[in-house]
Write a protein that holds these residues in place. Sequence first.
Motif, mmCIF file in Angstrom:
data_model
loop_
_atom_site.group_PDB
_atom_site.id
_atom_site.type_symbol
_atom_site.label_atom_id
_atom_site.label_comp_id
_atom_site.label_asym_id
_atom_site.label_seq_id
_atom_site.Cartn_x
_atom_site.Cartn_y
_atom_site.Cartn_z
ATOM 1 N N TYR A 3 2.127 -3.343 3.660
ATOM 2 C CA TYR A 3 2.060 -1.892 3.599
ATOM 3 C C TYR A 3 0.916 -1.428 2.697
ATOM 4 C CZ TYR A 3 3.479 2.968 3.315
ATOM 5 O OH TYR A 3 3.504 4.342 3.392
ATOM 6 N N GLN A 4 0.693 -2.125 1.592
ATOM 7 C CA GLN A 4 -0.397 -1.757 0.682
ATOM 8 C C GLN A 4 -1.756 -1.898 1.367
ATOM 9 O OE1 GLN A 4 -0.128 -0.250 -2.235
ATOM 10 N NE2 GLN A 4 2.097 -0.340 -2.100
ATOM 11 N N PHE A 5 -1.934 -2.952 2.140
ATOM 12 C CA PHE A 5 -3.197 -3.127 2.862
ATOM 13 C C PHE A 5 -3.340 -2.080 3.967
ATOM 14 C CE2 PHE A 5 -2.767 -7.535 1.162
ATOM 15 C CZ PHE A 5 -3.884 -7.477 0.337
ATOM 16 N N LYS A 6 -2.241 -1.739 4.598
ATOM 17 C CA LYS A 6 -2.260 -0.681 5.618
ATOM 18 C C LYS A 6 -2.668 0.648 4.979
ATOM 19 C CE LYS A 6 0.704 1.624 8.997
ATOM 20 N NZ LYS A 6 2.036 1.721 9.572
ATOM 21 N N LEU A 7 -2.107 0.957 3.815
ATOM 22 C CA LEU A 7 -2.473 2.176 3.098
ATOM 23 C C LEU A 7 -3.951 2.187 2.728
ATOM 24 C CD1 LEU A 7 0.448 2.756 0.550
ATOM 25 C CD2 LEU A 7 -0.174 4.198 2.495
ATOM 26 N N LEU A 8 -4.452 1.059 2.278
ATOM 27 C CA LEU A 8 -5.858 0.961 1.896
ATOM 28 C C LEU A 8 -6.769 1.238 3.092
ATOM 29 C CD1 LEU A 8 -8.128 0.352 -0.085
ATOM 30 C CD2 LEU A 8 -7.728 -2.105 0.349
ATOM 31 N N ARG A 9 -6.474 0.611 4.219
ATOM 32 C CA ARG A 9 -7.294 0.843 5.424
ATOM 33 C C ARG A 9 -7.224 2.308 5.852
ATOM 34 N NH1 ARG A 9 -5.449 -4.195 6.522
ATOM 35 N NH2 ARG A 9 -3.723 -3.438 7.769
ATOM 36 N N GLN A 10 -6.031 2.899 5.832
ATOM 37 C CA GLN A 10 -5.891 4.300 6.233
ATOM 38 C C GLN A 10 -6.612 5.227 5.258
ATOM 39 O OE1 GLN A 10 -4.352 5.458 9.185
ATOM 40 N NE2 GLN A 10 -5.619 7.181 8.537
ATOM 41 N N SER A 11 -6.493 4.947 3.982
ATOM 42 C CA SER A 11 -7.169 5.741 2.960
ATOM 43 C C SER A 11 -8.682 5.730 3.173
ATOM 44 C CB SER A 11 -6.820 5.180 1.579
ATOM 45 O OG SER A 11 -7.596 5.777 0.580
ATOM 46 N N ARG A 12 -9.211 4.562 3.476
ATOM 47 C CA ARG A 12 -10.650 4.453 3.716
ATOM 48 C C ARG A 12 -11.057 5.198 4.986
ATOM 49 N NH1 ARG A 12 -13.040 0.055 0.936
ATOM 50 N NH2 ARG A 12 -12.146 0.097 -1.152
ATOM 51 N N GLN A 13 -10.259 5.102 6.035
ATOM 52 C CA GLN A 13 -10.564 5.856 7.261
ATOM 53 C C GLN A 13 -10.569 7.350 6.977
ATOM 54 O OE1 GLN A 13 -7.827 4.718 10.356
ATOM 55 N NE2 GLN A 13 -8.505 2.592 10.350
ATOM 56 N N ASN A 14 -9.596 7.821 6.211
ATOM 57 C CA ASN A 14 -9.537 9.234 5.854
ATOM 58 C C ASN A 14 -10.767 9.636 5.041
ATOM 59 O OD1 ASN A 14 -7.041 9.272 7.094
ATOM 60 N ND2 ASN A 14 -5.880 9.288 5.194
ATOM 61 N N LEU A 15 -11.143 8.811 4.083
ATOM 62 C CA LEU A 15 -12.316 9.068 3.258
ATOM 63 C C LEU A 15 -13.580 9.167 4.112
ATOM 64 C CD1 LEU A 15 -13.929 9.084 0.518
ATOM 65 C CD2 LEU A 15 -13.901 6.592 0.696
ATOM 66 N N LEU A 16 -13.770 8.209 4.984
ATOM 67 C CA LEU A 16 -14.976 8.191 5.805
ATOM 68 C C LEU A 16 -15.013 9.376 6.775
ATOM 69 C CD1 LEU A 16 -15.110 4.358 6.301
ATOM 70 C CD2 LEU A 16 -16.792 5.750 5.054
ATOM 71 N N ARG A 17 -13.895 9.692 7.359
ATOM 72 C CA ARG A 17 -13.830 10.838 8.276
ATOM 73 C C ARG A 17 -14.128 12.135 7.503
ATOM 74 N NH1 ARG A 17 -9.745 9.259 11.543
ATOM 75 N NH2 ARG A 17 -8.432 9.398 9.738
ATOM 76 N N PHE A 18 -13.545 12.277 6.336
ATOM 77 C CA PHE A 18 -13.745 13.465 5.510
ATOM 78 C C PHE A 18 -15.218 13.640 5.142
ATOM 79 C CE2 PHE A 18 -14.143 15.281 1.227
ATOM 80 C CZ PHE A 18 -13.530 16.506 1.403
ATOM 81 N N ASN A 133 -5.208 0.064 -7.167
ATOM 82 C CA ASN A 133 -6.415 0.495 -6.470
ATOM 83 C C ASN A 133 -6.101 1.618 -5.485
ATOM 84 O OD1 ASN A 133 -9.331 0.072 -5.665
ATOM 85 N ND2 ASN A 133 -8.259 -0.160 -3.722
ATOM 86 N N ASN A 134 -4.984 1.508 -4.776
ATOM 87 C CA ASN A 134 -4.608 2.567 -3.839
ATOM 88 C C ASN A 134 -4.371 3.893 -4.561
ATOM 89 O OD1 ASN A 134 -4.869 0.929 -1.614
ATOM 90 N ND2 ASN A 134 -2.693 0.483 -1.441
ATOM 91 N N ILE A 135 -3.755 3.837 -5.722
ATOM 92 C CA ILE A 135 -3.547 5.045 -6.517
ATOM 93 C C ILE A 135 -4.895 5.614 -6.953
ATOM 94 C CG2 ILE A 135 -2.659 5.901 -8.738
ATOM 95 C CD1 ILE A 135 -0.370 3.803 -8.366
ATOM 96 N N HIS A 136 -5.763 4.749 -7.422
ATOM 97 C CA HIS A 136 -7.089 5.157 -7.874
ATOM 98 C C HIS A 136 -7.871 5.830 -6.748
ATOM 99 C CE1 HIS A 136 -11.412 4.282 -8.607
ATOM 100 N NE2 HIS A 136 -11.112 4.724 -9.821
ATOM 101 N N GLU A 137 -7.812 5.273 -5.551
ATOM 102 C CA GLU A 137 -8.543 5.857 -4.426
ATOM 103 C C GLU A 137 -7.974 7.222 -4.053
ATOM 104 O OE1 GLU A 137 -9.670 3.330 -1.185
ATOM 105 O OE2 GLU A 137 -10.234 1.704 -2.548
ATOM 106 N N GLY A 138 -6.662 7.372 -4.140
ATOM 107 C CA GLY A 138 -6.050 8.665 -3.865
ATOM 108 C C GLY A 138 -6.476 9.718 -4.876
ATOM 109 N N MET A 139 -6.580 9.320 -6.126
ATOM 110 C CA MET A 139 -7.031 10.243 -7.160
ATOM 111 C C MET A 139 -8.464 10.716 -6.869
ATOM 112 S SD MET A 139 -7.383 9.549 -11.248
ATOM 113 C CE MET A 139 -8.695 8.363 -10.994
ATOM 114 N N HIS A 140 -9.322 9.803 -6.484
ATOM 115 C CA HIS A 140 -10.706 10.175 -6.191
ATOM 116 C C HIS A 140 -10.819 11.008 -4.918
ATOM 117 C CE1 HIS A 140 -13.094 8.561 -9.445
ATOM 118 N NE2 HIS A 140 -12.126 7.667 -9.560
#
Length: 155
Positions: A3-18, A133-140
């Motif tokens: 689940y953590q790796f899934k969140l990381l991939r989704q977070s990055r997709q959201n970041l790149l799309r944004f 790291n997932n928390i950190h990416e969400g903060m940024h």
Amino acid sequence: MDYQFKLLRQSRQNLLRFTEQFTLEELNEVPEGFNNNIIWHMGHILVTQQLLCYKNAGVPCRISDEIINQFRKGTKPEALVPEEEVTFIRKRLTQTPSLLEEDFRNGLFGEYNEISTSFGNTISNIEEAVVFNNIHEGMHFGYLLALRRALTKTV
């Protein structure tokens, strides 16, 4: 950890799309009241994941020291980031979640140099590093939302 790796991939997709909505000039602009810009946050997200998960585990990072030194904690934009470097950062943001998961599954991470974060917690192993790291990416990502608001006021 799946689940953590899934969140990381989704977070990055959201970041790149944004970040696709911004011009090169906007990616590099530091609005009044801010210390950094959008491309700095993108580079910082990439660098922090590498430092948290690879360097602290005694494993070589998958990005150069030059990029690490440009975007690590405590830095700020010193020059405009050219299109080629933006493309490189986007590509590595896309690739590194899968590489991290593959390296994790292959047992690449053994001992971990425990660290205390400015968030007020201690990271003792690779599993905790991935979660933090997932928390950190969400903060940024939150900082990116604030930057977008500031940029639209100046346009």
